[in-house]
Scaffold this motif. Structure first.
Motif, mmCIF file in Angstrom:
data_model
loop_
_atom_site.group_PDB
_atom_site.id
_atom_site.type_symbol
_atom_site.label_atom_id
_atom_site.label_comp_id
_atom_site.label_asym_id
_atom_site.label_seq_id
_atom_site.Cartn_x
_atom_site.Cartn_y
_atom_site.Cartn_z
ATOM 1 N N GLN A 129 0.808 -1.226 0.000
ATOM 2 C CA GLN A 129 0.000 0.000 0.000
ATOM 3 C C GLN A 129 0.841 1.276 0.000
ATOM 4 N N SER A 130 2.150 1.162 -0.029
ATOM 5 C CA SER A 130 3.015 2.336 0.091
ATOM 6 C C SER A 130 2.809 3.324 -1.056
ATOM 7 N N PRO A 131 2.570 4.600 -0.740
ATOM 8 C CA PRO A 131 2.437 5.617 -1.795
ATOM 9 C C PRO A 131 3.788 6.111 -2.300
ATOM 10 N N ASP A 132 4.861 5.726 -1.630
ATOM 11 C CA ASP A 132 6.191 6.241 -1.956
ATOM 12 C C ASP A 132 6.986 5.340 -2.889
ATOM 13 N N LEU A 133 6.492 4.120 -3.130
ATOM 14 C CA LEU A 133 7.227 3.157 -3.946
ATOM 15 C C LEU A 133 6.485 2.899 -5.246
ATOM 16 N N SER A 134 7.240 2.686 -6.317
ATOM 17 C CA SER A 134 6.624 2.330 -7.591
ATOM 18 C C SER A 134 6.136 0.882 -7.527
ATOM 19 N N GLU A 135 5.281 0.509 -8.473
ATOM 20 C CA GLU A 135 4.777 -0.876 -8.495
ATOM 21 C C GLU A 135 5.933 -1.863 -8.668
ATOM 22 N N LYS A 136 6.892 -1.506 -9.503
ATOM 23 C CA LYS A 136 8.056 -2.370 -9.728
ATOM 24 C C LYS A 136 8.865 -2.524 -8.446
ATOM 25 N N GLU A 137 9.048 -1.428 -7.721
ATOM 26 C CA GLU A 137 9.796 -1.478 -6.457
ATOM 27 C C GLU A 137 9.055 -2.333 -5.422
ATOM 28 N N LYS A 138 7.735 -2.185 -5.373
ATOM 29 C CA LYS A 138 6.951 -2.966 -4.412
ATOM 30 C C LYS A 138 7.119 -4.465 -4.639
ATOM 31 N N VAL A 139 6.989 -4.872 -5.894
ATOM 32 C CA VAL A 139 7.118 -6.304 -6.213
ATOM 33 C C VAL A 139 8.504 -6.822 -5.841
ATOM 34 N N ALA A 140 9.543 -6.068 -6.198
ATOM 35 C CA ALA A 140 10.912 -6.497 -5.904
ATOM 36 C C ALA A 140 11.158 -6.569 -4.401
ATOM 37 N N ILE A 141 10.680 -5.571 -3.669
ATOM 38 C CA ILE A 141 10.923 -5.523 -2.225
ATOM 39 C C ILE A 141 10.134 -6.610 -1.501
ATOM 40 N N ILE A 142 8.876 -6.824 -1.900
ATOM 41 C CA ILE A 142 8.084 -7.885 -1.281
ATOM 42 C C ILE A 142 8.739 -9.250 -1.525
ATOM 43 N N GLU A 143 9.169 -9.493 -2.755
ATOM 44 C CA GLU A 143 9.809 -10.773 -3.072
ATOM 45 C C GLU A 143 11.074 -10.980 -2.241
ATOM 46 N N GLN A 144 11.904 -9.944 -2.175
ATOM 47 C CA GLN A 144 13.181 -10.100 -1.477
ATOM 48 C C GLN A 144 13.000 -10.182 0.032
ATOM 49 N N LEU A 145 12.017 -9.468 0.573
ATOM 50 C CA LEU A 145 11.775 -9.548 2.007
ATOM 51 C C LEU A 145 11.224 -10.917 2.380
ATOM 52 N N ALA A 146 10.309 -11.454 1.567
ATOM 53 C CA ALA A 146 9.769 -12.791 1.828
ATOM 54 C C ALA A 146 10.881 -13.831 1.784
ATOM 55 N N LYS A 147 11.771 -13.708 0.828
ATOM 56 C CA LYS A 147 12.872 -14.670 0.704
ATOM 57 C C LYS A 147 13.849 -14.542 1.877
ATOM 58 N N ALA A 148 14.126 -13.300 2.273
ATOM 59 C CA ALA A 148 15.060 -13.076 3.382
ATOM 60 C C ALA A 148 14.511 -13.589 4.709
ATOM 61 N N ALA A 149 13.185 -13.486 4.892
ATOM 62 C CA ALA A 149 12.577 -13.839 6.179
ATOM 63 C C ALA A 149 12.079 -15.276 6.245
ATOM 64 N N GLY A 150 11.911 -15.926 5.103
ATOM 65 C CA GLY A 150 11.193 -17.187 5.046
ATOM 66 C C GLY A 150 12.026 -18.448 5.085
ATOM 67 N N PRO A 151 11.539 -19.517 4.428
ATOM 68 C CA PRO A 151 12.165 -20.833 4.548
ATOM 69 C C PRO A 151 13.531 -20.955 3.907
ATOM 70 N N GLU A 152 13.913 -19.951 3.114
ATOM 71 C CA GLU A 152 15.275 -19.938 2.563
ATOM 72 C C GLU A 152 16.149 -18.902 3.256
ATOM 73 N N GLY A 153 15.598 -18.258 4.279
ATOM 74 C CA GLY A 153 16.333 -17.201 4.953
ATOM 75 C C GLY A 153 16.317 -17.327 6.448
ATOM 76 N N MET A 154 15.709 -16.336 7.120
ATOM 77 C CA MET A 154 15.752 -16.267 8.577
ATOM 78 C C MET A 154 15.175 -17.510 9.244
ATOM 79 N N VAL A 155 14.033 -17.989 8.758
ATOM 80 C CA VAL A 155 13.415 -19.169 9.365
ATOM 81 C C VAL A 155 14.313 -20.392 9.180
ATOM 82 N N ALA A 156 14.911 -20.522 8.021
ATOM 83 C CA ALA A 156 15.853 -21.616 7.792
ATOM 84 C C ALA A 156 17.023 -21.535 8.774
ATOM 85 N N GLY A 157 17.511 -20.324 9.014
ATOM 86 C CA GLY A 157 18.611 -20.146 9.959
ATOM 87 C C GLY A 157 18.224 -20.507 11.372
#
Length: 295
Positions: A129-157
């Protein structure tokens, strides 16, 4: 850049991110106990190193750091959810976090779990919902945050950390655990800030190497402080790693050896930044601060 300048930058953006976090929780149409439990851990203190790294990365490209405010808020929510869950009796079973009773000690285990769940999911809503980020930035940031926090990232650690208890890990294995458990969210902080700042692919590659080294450095200093730190300054029990039979850098290398390894990673982080033709003084000072922090 002087240490006082870094201190000023951290103070300014720490205040801004905390105001933003309070706004986001206050705007929720949720049960009061849930909002209170979420806010309790979000406002428990800390240096806000991850958001500050994100802001500093944007700043290094001469862009307004506040464009990253929503990404930083989401990042801090995910970091906070992980702390709430880490402290649970089924995980690290800690009674104190940043000098205050842990979330489950105040609100009970069920509400603590749900507060963590809520912070995790709300984080992605905020980015979307961020008004400050472009649609392209939102998709990239959501993907990378999910990967960093999820089963290939923080949870895996976290899983690898638990599986490694009462086993003797090699230095390589220990770094692999912490590259995910601690390092991936730190790496996201830097990469997201660089993306918002307009980094090229070549610049992103350098930022990722810098982030890898400071992520390991952060964990090494954490391990050292668990032995030699002050409980008053840390706001949590010291000696818990030994009590829980955790693999740590001092246990593997001795405290002196861990400090030497810490210096190696900080030096390598700064060396990476020297490859860039942009203003990286803040990021260099943050690397040095990570190595000398006492909380």
């Amino acid at each position: 850049m002087s240490q006082s300048t870094l201190a000023d930058f951290m103070k300014e953006y720490k205040q801004k991110i905390e105001q933003k976090l309070r706004f986001y929780i206050s705007s929720l149409d949720s049960p009061p106990v849930l909002k209170e439990a979420m806010d309790y851990s979000l406002q428990a203190g800390g240096k806000r190193i991850r958001p500050v790294l994100l802001f500093a990365a944007i700043n290094s490209f001469g862009k307004d750091p506040e464009r990253g405010m929503d990404a930083a808020a989401a990042l801090e929510m995910i970091h906070t959810y992980s702390l709430i869950h880490d402290d649970l009796p089924s995980m690290d079973d800690d009674d104190l976090r940043r000098g205050k009773p842990t979330n489950h000690k105040v609100y009970g285990e069920a509400n603590a779990i749900l507060a963590g769940d809520a912070l995790l999911t709300y984080a992605f809503q905020i980015i979307a919902q961020s008004p400050d980020l472009s649609e392209k930035e939102k998709v990239a940031i959501i993907e990378q945050l999910a990967k960093a926090a999820g089963p290939e990232g923080m949870v895996a650690g976290q899983v690898a950390d638990m599986e490694g208890e009462k086993k003797a890990l090699t230095l390589e294995e220990l770094e692999a655990v912490h590259r995910n458990k601690t390092g991936r969210l730190i790496a996201f902080s830097v990469r997201a800030g660089a993306l918002i700042g307009g980094a090229t692919e070549a610049e992103l590659a350098v930022f990722e190497k810098y982030a890898y080294h400071i992520g390991i450095a952060f964990q090494i200093q954490d391990d050292i402080l668990d032995i030699v730190g002050s409980e008053e300054k840390l706001g949590k029990r010291v000696g818990s790693d030994i009590a829980n039979h955790k693999n740590t850098y001092p246990a593997l290398l001795t405290v002196r050896g861990a400090r030497e390894k810490l210096k190696e990673h900080v030096d390598q982080a700064i060396e990476e930044l020297n490859r860039l033709d942009i203003e990286t003084a803040l990021l260099k000072d943050i690397a040095l601060m990570i190595a000398t922090r006492d909380s």
